[in-house]
Write a protein that holds these residues in place. Sequence first.
Motif, PDB file in Angstrom:
ATOM      1  N   UNK A   4       0.837  -1.204   0.000  1.00 28.33           N
ATOM      2  CA  UNK A   4       0.000   0.000   0.000  1.00 28.33           C
ATOM      3  C   UNK A   4       0.874   1.257   0.000  1.00 28.33           C
ATOM      4  N   UNK A   5       1.916   1.259   0.820  1.00 30.60           N
ATOM      5  CA  UNK A   5       2.803   2.428   0.875  1.00 30.60           C
ATOM      6  C   UNK A   5       3.560   2.601  -0.430  1.00 30.60           C
ATOM      7  N   UNK A   6       3.971   1.478  -1.034  1.00 33.76           N
ATOM      8  CA  UNK A   6       4.709   1.588  -2.286  1.00 33.76           C
ATOM      9  C   UNK A   6       3.808   2.106  -3.411  1.00 33.76           C
ATOM     10  N   UNK A   7       2.559   1.703  -3.430  1.00 24.66           N
ATOM     11  CA  UNK A   7       1.611   2.222  -4.425  1.00 24.66           C
ATOM     12  C   UNK A   7       1.465   3.739  -4.279  1.00 24.66           C
ATOM     13  N   UNK A   8       1.474   4.187  -3.040  1.00 26.25           N
ATOM     14  CA  UNK A   8       1.378   5.626  -2.783  1.00 26.25           C
ATOM     15  C   UNK A   8       2.570   6.356  -3.395  1.00 26.25           C
ATOM     16  N   UNK A   9       3.775   5.773  -3.250  1.00 28.19           N
ATOM     17  CA  UNK A   9       4.972   6.402  -3.821  1.00 28.19           C
ATOM     18  C   UNK A   9       4.955   6.352  -5.344  1.00 28.19           C
ATOM     19  N   UNK A  10       4.432   5.260  -5.903  1.00 30.16           N
ATOM     20  CA  UNK A  10       4.304   5.180  -7.368  1.00 30.16           C
ATOM     21  C   UNK A  10       3.388   6.284  -7.884  1.00 30.16           C
ATOM     22  N   UNK A  11       2.273   6.462  -7.213  1.00 29.11           N
ATOM     23  CA  UNK A  11       1.322   7.497  -7.630  1.00 29.11           C
ATOM     24  C   UNK A  11       1.924   8.890  -7.480  1.00 29.11           C
ATOM     25  N   UNK A  12       2.835   9.058  -6.513  1.00 24.53           N
ATOM     26  CA  UNK A  12       3.467  10.363  -6.281  1.00 24.53           C
ATOM     27  C   UNK A  12       4.648  10.609  -7.215  1.00 24.53           C
ATOM     28  N   UNK A  13       4.967   9.606  -8.076  1.00 27.35           N
ATOM     29  CA  UNK A  13       6.079   9.739  -9.033  1.00 27.35           C
ATOM     30  C   UNK A  13       7.366  10.101  -8.298  1.00 27.35           C
ATOM     31  N   UNK A  14       7.676   9.310  -7.272  1.00 26.57           N
ATOM     32  CA  UNK A  14       8.798   9.604  -6.396  1.00 26.57           C
ATOM     33  C   UNK A  14      10.128   9.320  -7.091  1.00 26.57           C
ATOM     34  N   UNK A  15      11.233   9.779  -6.512  1.00 28.86           N
ATOM     35  CA  UNK A  15      12.594   9.671  -7.024  1.00 28.86           C
ATOM     36  C   UNK A  15      12.906   8.261  -7.550  1.00 28.86           C
ATOM     37  N   UNK A  16      13.199   8.087  -8.861  1.00 32.95           N
ATOM     38  CA  UNK A  16      13.453   6.760  -9.455  1.00 32.95           C
ATOM     39  C   UNK A  16      14.586   5.989  -8.777  1.00 32.95           C
ATOM     40  N   UNK A  17      15.660   6.678  -8.375  1.00 28.99           N
ATOM     41  CA  UNK A  17      16.768   5.981  -7.731  1.00 28.99           C
ATOM     42  C   UNK A  17      16.333   5.351  -6.411  1.00 28.99           C
ATOM     43  N   UNK A  18      15.529   6.094  -5.653  1.00 28.13           N
ATOM     44  CA  UNK A  18      15.026   5.563  -4.388  1.00 28.13           C
ATOM     45  C   UNK A  18      14.014   4.434  -4.627  1.00 28.13           C
ATOM     46  N   UNK A  19      13.216   4.577  -5.670  1.00 27.64           N
ATOM     47  CA  UNK A  19      12.226   3.548  -6.001  1.00 27.64           C
ATOM     48  C   UNK A  19      12.917   2.248  -6.413  1.00 27.64           C
ATOM     49  N   UNK A  20      14.001   2.378  -7.179  1.00 28.95           N
ATOM     50  CA  UNK A  20      14.773   1.194  -7.581  1.00 28.95           C
ATOM     51  C   UNK A  20      15.333   0.476  -6.362  1.00 28.95           C
ATOM     52  N   UNK A  21      15.829   1.246  -5.399  1.00 30.80           N
ATOM     53  CA  UNK A  21      16.386   0.663  -4.186  1.00 30.80           C
ATOM     54  C   UNK A  21      15.307  -0.086  -3.404  1.00 30.80           C
TER      55      UNK A  21
END
Length: 852
Positions: free
Chosen positions: A613-630
């Motif tokens: 659920x938290x990760x979906x929230x970050x996806x929707x927020x278009x968060x920093x790709x480097x942090x998302x990859x990590x």
Amino acid sequence: MITGSPVTQIANKWEAVSPYDLLYIVGKYITEEDLRLFESLFLTVMSAHDPTLDLEPHLRVAASLYKKEDQYSKWLKTGISQTLALLSIFGEDSGINTSIDLHAWINQIVRKLLNAQELRFWQTIESKIDILAEAAPQAFLGKMEDLVQKHPELIAELFNDQESGLWSHPYHTHILWALEVLAWDASLLPRVTFLLAKIIRLDKGTAYANRPAHTLSSIFRWWYPQTFATYQDRKELLNTLAKRFPDVALSLIISLTPQLSEVAMDTHKPVWRMRERYQIKVSQAEYIEGLTFNCDKLLELAGSDPQKWVRVIELADDHQGFLRDKIIEKILTIDFDTAKSDNLRERLYTLMRSHAAATKKDSSWRLSSEHQAALKQVYDKINRSAADRYISYFNAEYIESRSTGDDWEKQQKLTAKKRTEAIGLIIKDGGLESVYEMIPKVKYPFWLGRALSKVHKKLNTDVILKIEDGENFQRAVIGYISGFAEEHGTTWIEKQVKHFTGKLADQHLIAFYLATEACPVIWESVKKQNTALYDLYWQVIFTGFYHPWFSAENNDAVIQHLNSYKRYSTSLNCIYDEKRLKPETVAATLIGYVADNTETDKPLRSQEYQIRKLYKYLLAADYDPDQMHLMEWYYFKLLKKDGHEKSLITYLYDNLNKHPDFFARLVQFLYIPEEGTPEEEIKGMSAENVQGRAQNADAVLNGWIELPGLTKDGTADFEVLKQYITDALEQCSILKRKKHGTREIGKLLGRAEVPGSDWPHPEICEIIESYDYPDLNEGFFSGYYNRHAGEVRIRPATASYDSDSSEVVHLKALSQNLGSKYPVTARIINDIALSKQHWIDFMNKRDRQDEF
């Protein structure tokens, strides 16, 4: 007789298509010398020490890294164990004609093998115990009985699993399977039952649900017994068990009591013995008779012991009609020891409360008014004091049932009022000491403390000091202070802290701040006192007993403060609405939970759901790709869900396709180096981290299906792919893992498809031809062969392998068409076709054998 070869080969493994038929084919040719050679081989292989056991338990999962691998394969051990069972059961009928008495000979072999008394031997042999038990039941039972009698500490250690998980192994599972197998034989059931009873007394394990008590319950379950013994035989055996092992018998009878949603699982059945007997039918009359016997035996074993009657009362509503009446009528005749009846008193109160609150819809279930009055008499009889009478007020969320229709607020006020009145009566009857005696026993000590604050008009320092006496006292003290703080506010808290500074320790002072809402006003107030107090506040807040509340608008600030103290598990448990948090707060929590968490032993509430659920929230927020990859690397398996849940992996494979050094790093995580040892690379890392990292790398690489150089419009830039392969293999070579890296690249080429192009794409064929590395070719074979390995495909019992056969035809034709231009690729594809055809032939033979 089945036509065709009696053995088959899949990869490097040979297997008999039908071991049973094969014995009848070769039986008449077996000589005494063959049997003696087999005995020598069997004892040599099965007695060999497992070098994995030289390592600490948590390191055994990584045995290959430490060069601790068994010299004999599990396939060999399984094969010779199965052979022993076949010789024992079918040897004479198969035509073996020697001077050897097969049954006596095999029992002697098993006795020789199981004669050891070392723990490591039994841990080594444990996985084959069930097969050995079927081969020689008398020898196996004799040795187990001897061990329980003479070496109980060995049995206790085998069953002493204290932790479960990926890195631990239970060494008792197959022992229980062996006893389950033998329990099907009515003549062996008494020995199995009494042996299990003795093991139950020695069983100190806690981690795994598969326990000897569960096995015993499964065997005797009235509506689904797992033995061919008759009902009368089972009943007589239970009577004998009750005389010899009353404690075990009581627990067993309790487990056999019917439950509303009871589920039965099949125990292990004999593989070769009693093959014709697999239908067990229990009549309705027999089932009712069994339940009646069960209830009578339960009352007999409970006697007049209040602690045993706690369990009887818990089960009262699982019995219906005349059986429940028996329980109620029996309890009226018993003179209980009131000094030992605390738990029984609470259980009686719960039962009476549930029936008193039952609605008209429950009239068929509810106890009669006469029986309710009778229980009230028993309850009053065993109450010694006001504390006894009112302790139940603090063991239930509400004193009165909510089925009365009152709203939540009215229920809360009524409950609080009754609790306050109860505390007043308890203090009047036995003083404050009576309250202190209650605190360790109650379920909701916080509400006891709140009620006590309403009785005391002035703060009592002695109550505050009780915070040192355990978790329930800590909760009670927080509730006590909370009652005053709610009435007097933050100013009162600051005044009390100033007054008690120097007189009370910090652990006492902090309770004043933890007894009210977590908010900026409180944080600033505690910070003004001193830094040590502020640090303590954030170190203990939201632990088991320090659990104040906070408003939604303060959620982000709460999480940031917890993160600053590396309490990431608590942070995740305190996130109720992620939309109220800043994306960077959520990201820092997810990364910190894996990388820098100080609360690794604290469980998460709904872990998978929460993190997705938290990760979906970050996806929707278009968060920093480097942090998302990590984060995708940290939570790969959780985010890459199979089945109906969509994968959330978005950035990781894009990064993998752009950075060959990342690929090489994954290969390094997964494989040991081709030269030297990995000790320096994993220095300072736990075996769990090494293994977990390797498993993650394996999952990532096996899920990699898009080729580097694949453009957004679906076309492939093969120059980019070739350069990627060159750079990736160069990086793998530096890490001393070129062979492994080459194989993984081959797997990718084998399973990857280029949109709009048939498999394999000509450019991929060119790459295969230009390299022609054995490891690349092997990987290509494996990549295609296992491309659907993650899919669950269930073949109906009546289906054939037509779809698989059509694939074989297609692959052979494809190989022929590619032969002149791409000979290496054509050869690999032909090998795939032959392997698949071999598998189809094997499965068809096995199906025919099953029908036979």
